[in-house]
Write a protein that holds these residues in place. Structure first.
Motif, PDB file in Angstrom:
ATOM      1  N   ASN A  45       5.578   2.706  -3.305  1.00 49.16           N
ATOM      2  CA  ASN A  45       5.464   0.970  -2.712  1.00 49.16           C
ATOM      3  C   ASN A  45       3.361   0.488  -3.227  1.00 49.16           C
ATOM      4  OD1 ASN A  45       8.123   0.371  -2.569  1.00 49.16           O
ATOM      5  ND2 ASN A  45       7.626   0.624  -0.075  1.00 49.16           N
TER       6      ASN A  45
ATOM      7  N   ASP B 251       6.281  12.628   0.891  1.00 48.40           N
ATOM      8  CA  ASP B 251       6.742  13.024   0.167  1.00 48.40           C
ATOM      9  C   ASP B 251       6.290  12.159  -1.408  1.00 48.40           C
ATOM     10  OD1 ASP B 251       7.404  15.848   1.013  1.00 48.40           O
ATOM     11  OD2 ASP B 251       9.244  14.737   1.254  1.00 48.40           O
ATOM     12  N   PRO B 252       5.400  11.274  -1.283  1.00 48.19           N
ATOM     13  CA  PRO B 252       4.728  10.773  -2.472  1.00 48.19           C
ATOM     14  C   PRO B 252       5.324  11.366  -3.653  1.00 48.19           C
ATOM     15  CG  PRO B 252       2.631  11.800  -0.807  1.00 48.19           C
ATOM     16  CD  PRO B 252       3.518  12.513  -0.501  1.00 48.19           C
ATOM     17  N   GLU B 253       5.434  10.017  -4.246  1.00 49.31           N
ATOM     18  CA  GLU B 253       5.987  10.541  -6.396  1.00 49.31           C
ATOM     19  C   GLU B 253       4.785  10.256  -7.463  1.00 49.31           C
ATOM     20  OE1 GLU B 253       9.079  11.510  -7.130  1.00 49.31           O
ATOM     21  OE2 GLU B 253       9.038  13.294  -5.513  1.00 49.31           O
TER      22      GLU B 253
ATOM     23  N   SER C  15       4.646   2.019   6.189  1.00 46.85           N
ATOM     24  CA  SER C  15       5.530   1.941   4.996  1.00 46.85           C
ATOM     25  C   SER C  15       6.450   0.672   4.899  1.00 46.85           C
ATOM     26  CB  SER C  15       6.033   3.307   4.785  1.00 46.85           C
ATOM     27  OG  SER C  15       6.952   3.792   5.413  1.00 46.85           O
TER      28      SER C  15
ATOM     29  N   ASP D 209       3.936   7.632   4.248  1.00 42.50           N
ATOM     30  CA  ASP D 209       4.871   8.210   3.816  1.00 42.50           C
ATOM     31  C   ASP D 209       5.674   9.724   3.229  1.00 42.50           C
ATOM     32  OD1 ASP D 209       7.167   6.061   4.134  1.00 42.50           O
ATOM     33  OD2 ASP D 209       7.863   6.185   2.175  1.00 42.50           O
TER      34      ASP D 209
ATOM     35  N   CYS E 271       2.941   6.776  -2.657  1.00 45.75           N
ATOM     36  CA  CYS E 271       4.015   6.351  -2.824  1.00 45.75           C
ATOM     37  C   CYS E 271       4.273   5.206  -3.616  1.00 45.75           C
ATOM     38  CB  CYS E 271       5.016   5.953  -1.210  1.00 45.75           C
ATOM     39  SG  CYS E 271       3.993   4.010  -0.809  1.00 45.75           S
TER      40      CYS E 271
ATOM     41  N   ARG F 190       1.629  13.492   2.094  1.00 47.62           N
ATOM     42  CA  ARG F 190       2.004  12.079   3.436  1.00 47.62           C
ATOM     43  C   ARG F 190       1.680  11.085   1.929  1.00 47.62           C
ATOM     44  NH1 ARG F 190       5.165  11.025   7.007  1.00 47.62           N
ATOM     45  NH2 ARG F 190       5.968  13.072   7.956  1.00 47.62           N
ATOM     46  N   CYS F 191       1.509  10.058   1.811  1.00 45.29           N
ATOM     47  CA  CYS F 191       1.194   9.017   1.298  1.00 45.29           C
ATOM     48  C   CYS F 191      -0.374   8.128   1.547  1.00 45.29           C
ATOM     49  CB  CYS F 191       1.633   7.056   1.358  1.00 45.29           C
ATOM     50  SG  CYS F 191       0.356   6.268   0.961  1.00 45.29           S
TER      51      CYS F 191
END
Length: 364
Positions: free
Chosen positions: A47, A32-34, A102, A30, A45, A24-25
């Motif tokens: 954002n 699945d942070p990428e 988020s 949030d 995340c 999580r971010c």
């Protein structure tokens, strides 16, 4: 290419690793942070990565999937991670401090990230934040004036110790309003106020809800005001309800409307012309308020919403003998006293309002 794929696989494995909170971010929670900050060692995340990108002295970001990760950076991420960062940077977050999610507005998320990593406000070395002193503040805010035409600079004063918030016009020594912390509430209203730092302050005066719309040019300043109001409210709730457990108090510090927007309503005889009104649903107070304009100081009226077993319900049809010219979706709010009829613009709006109203009816 081998390294690239191998390291990417290692990184994604780290992001999913159990017991790391990396899934999580680190800033807004949030899933699945990428992205990741390879200077702080956290997974974030998209954002929040944008906010980090504007703080190059303290954070540097890369995409987990699109960028190349050197082996030493992977090692750094492995030795740090979200749980580690939380223990370090959020060691002393006061219970009244609002931790944004988020869906919260940009200024809240921005200042949360800056407070943590840039200013180190919640590090273990910081002294404990006393809600009484944190809930005392004075300074100028821009307040929307009568007639909703322009914002004027006003002096505000908040005192948790006295349990009041006051504001003054330029010349006056006497406050324009003395607001009890008991009914004080604040929520960010960026779109409604038309300013990225727009804050709506509400309180009860003579049995009516009163709105103040304010902003400050500085993002830090407006978020500090918001958290000062929360500190004053927390101090009030703690002293007034000493036996109520903390997890029950926190959601009552401040609240946002669960839903807002335009609908049309008719009068008590249900024969009156339908008029467009701005509705705000306050689930905590179980009130549906309606205004002629979104930025009005006072509501034109409000409807109390009790529980289903008290005779409250929401229907998607009209009461008998009520006829509507427009072929638009309707809502009937049934109360023990009377039925309220609303017209929505479209099906989605109708469904959202019905869900929100049912949410209040079914809550204990």
């Amino acid at each position: 290419a081998m390294d690239y794929d191998h390291n990417k696989a290692l990184l994604l494995e780290l992001q999913r690793a159990a017991g790391t909170a990396n899934d999580r971010c680190a800033d807004c929670g949030d899933p699945d942070p990428e992205w990741a900050s390879y200077k702080l060692g956290i997974f974030i995340c998209l954002n929040c990565s944008g906010i980090h990108r504007n703080l190059p002295e303290i954070s540097r970001v890369k995409s987990l999937r699109l960028d190349f990760w050197e082996s030493n950076l992977i090692e750094f991420m492995r030795n740090h991670g979200n749980l580690w960062a939380k223990a370090k940077y959020e060691a002393k977050v006061p219970p009244y401090y609002y931790i944004p999610k988020s869906h919260d507005c940009m200024v809240l998320r921005q200042q949360w990230i800056r407070a943590k990593y840039e200013r180190g406000e919640f590090l273990d070395t910081e002294v404990c934040h006393d809600p009484c002193s944190a809930g005392s503040r004075e300074g100028c805010l821009w307040k929307l004036g009568k007639g909703r035409r322009q914002f004027q600079k006003r002096q505000f004063l908040l005192s948790a110790k006295e349990g009041v918030m006051k504001y003054y016009t330029k010349e006056s020594k006497v406050p324009k309003a003395v607001i009890s912390v008991e009914t004080l509430n604040a929520m960010f209203q960026v779109e409604k106020i038309g300013h990225s730092h727009g804050l709506q302050i509400t309180y009860i005066t003579d049995g009516q809800t009163r709105n103040l719309f304010v902003y400050h040019e500085s993002g830090k300043e407006i978020v500090d005001w918001f958290n000062a109001i929360r500190a004053a409210r927390y101090h009030y709730l703690r002293t007034t309800f000493p036996n109520v457990p903390e997890p029950e108090l926190i959601p009552r510090i401040t609240r946002s409307f669960v839903k807002e927007g335009y609908m049309e309503k008719t009068g008590p005889k249900q024969k009156e012309a339908f008029k467009v009104r701005w509705f705000c649903l306050d689930s905590q107070e179980r009130n549906l308020l309606y205004f002629k304009n979104p930025l009005d100081a006072f509501a034109q009226g409000q409807v109390f919403i009790g529980r289903r077993d008290e005779g409250y319900e929401v229907r998607d049809d009209l009461p008998q003998k009520v006829w509507v010219k427009k072929k638009k979706p309707v809502i009937t709010l049934v109360t023990p006293v009377r039925e309220f009829v609303f017209i929505c613009d479209n099906d989605r709006q109708q469904r959202e309002w019905m869900d929100a109203l049912n949410g209040v009816i079914t809550q204990l």
